[in-house]
Design an enzyme around this catalytic site. Sequence first.
Site, PDB file in Angstrom:
ATOM      1  N   SER A 175       0.891  -1.201  -0.018  1.00 49.20           N
ATOM      2  CA  SER A 175       0.052  -0.058   0.219  1.00 49.20           C
ATOM      3  C   SER A 175       0.936   1.215  -0.116  1.00 49.20           C
ATOM      4  CB  SER A 175      -0.916  -0.051   1.229  1.00 49.20           C
ATOM      5  OG  SER A 175      -2.146  -0.893   1.069  1.00 49.20           O
ATOM      6  N   LYS A 185       0.323   3.692  -2.687  1.00 46.83           N
ATOM      7  CA  LYS A 185      -0.921   4.633  -2.646  1.00 46.83           C
ATOM      8  C   LYS A 185      -0.295   6.194  -2.569  1.00 46.83           C
ATOM      9  CE  LYS A 185      -4.538   1.869  -0.646  1.00 46.83           C
ATOM     10  NZ  LYS A 185      -3.814   0.620  -0.346  1.00 46.83           N
ATOM     11  N   SER A 202      -6.128   3.046   4.597  1.00 48.76           N
ATOM     12  CA  SER A 202      -5.701   2.529   3.329  1.00 48.76           C
ATOM     13  C   SER A 202      -6.642   1.742   2.637  1.00 48.76           C
ATOM     14  CB  SER A 202      -4.434   1.535   3.756  1.00 48.76           C
ATOM     15  OG  SER A 202      -3.622   0.961   2.745  1.00 48.76           O
ATOM     16  N   LYS A 241       2.751   6.523   4.991  1.00 51.89           N
ATOM     17  CA  LYS A 241       1.979   5.569   4.514  1.00 51.89           C
ATOM     18  C   LYS A 241       2.601   4.097   4.853  1.00 51.89           C
ATOM     19  CE  LYS A 241      -1.600   4.100   2.506  1.00 51.89           C
ATOM     20  NZ  LYS A 241      -1.493   3.071   3.509  1.00 51.89           N
TER      21      LYS A 241
END
Length: 424
Positions: A67, A70, A127, A256
């Site tokens: 993730s 992202k 997320s 993140k």
Amino acid sequence: MKRICTVIAATLVLNTTLALTQPEQASAANTNTADLQLNASSAILMEATTGQILYEFNADQALPPASMAKMMTEYLVMDAVNSGKIQLSDMVNTTEAASDAIGSGQLLALNEQATVDNMFAAMSIYSSNDATIALAEHLAGSEEAFAKLMNEKAKEFGLSPEANFINSTGLSRADMGKHAPKEVQGETMLSARDAAIIARNIITKHKNTLDYTKIPTRKFREKDPEPMVNWNWMLADNKSNKYLAKYAYEGLDGLKTGHTREAKYCFTGTAERNGLRLISVVMGTPREESRFLETRKLLDYGFNNFEAKTVLTAKSEIDSLKAVNIKKGVELQVSVVTETGLTLIAKKGTPADQFQVSAAALEEDKLIAPIEKGQVVGKAKVSFGGQDYSVNLIATEAVEKAGWFRLFFRAIKDFFVDTISGSK
């Protein structure tokens, strides 16, 4: 994308003007001498304002980022918001591809609508794969088209040749099922250095993204019984959370996390203390808490050992070049000063003579009157840690172009001076 966390309760850029000439692929600054004994496949520590690398370990190895991919979606969405292409209040529809997404999130039903603001919060805090895909399709029409935009931006950022995005989420091709891309090949891959560069672009160009990433909890819908809980355990605001207080890190407000079976546990973090902002990346750590423990090692190393050094101040003279020659001007020279200041990151206690300052005027054909006050007429260069940094030198006053009469007699004078000098 991430396993459901069962241990968390519901209570859960230096303000100095810089003018650096350096590549996006950030440079090392006499570092990497420490053995941090990181339990990770790769790692990097970057200073956000200058892009200097303070520590790296296998930083150029391309790995699945999960993730953390992202972050590029966050950048492109916020780029569209800040440019006025879309508004935070715009409604985003949940398509079949978004509602089918597996892994973290699973908040949205088919054709459910939510604002860009709420979708962005779900992506940045929780997320949420479904919200991420919905945003990607809202911007580009399809997730595959959005992935192409991600890859274009990767080239613009100067990411490694191995950097690749196949979707907006970091899910593997197999996890996408029937929604896997047809034209974009391979899998999503990034190096730790790539992730740090993306994070730096977010922080320097769209810092308002941190207004979302720093939020510990937020409800997606007001009627929801429980809030979305941020997967980032290190948030500074978690210091009051009895479950996460031991992970909370002073000044940390992003950025993140990521987890898949292939990627293991990853984390791109950023924290700011005393005007110094650091970006850390760890990839391939074995357990969920490991990514935060290893990040703490990196950030502690950075804040404990490095500091900002003001090498040049704005509007100051350079001893080796206080003036430059001007052709065809009323005046033959003009005084010069630095256009901006220059601050670099160095190990604490680094002596001043480690910063080698030099200066040079521009080419003669660029120094012909008239010259305006503030016009760039030279460059000051600072060499440190094997890297060169530059600052513009500007004219302190205007120089008018000389008339033909003045130029004529100046030419006669120069002729006789040259003749006499030649005779001698």
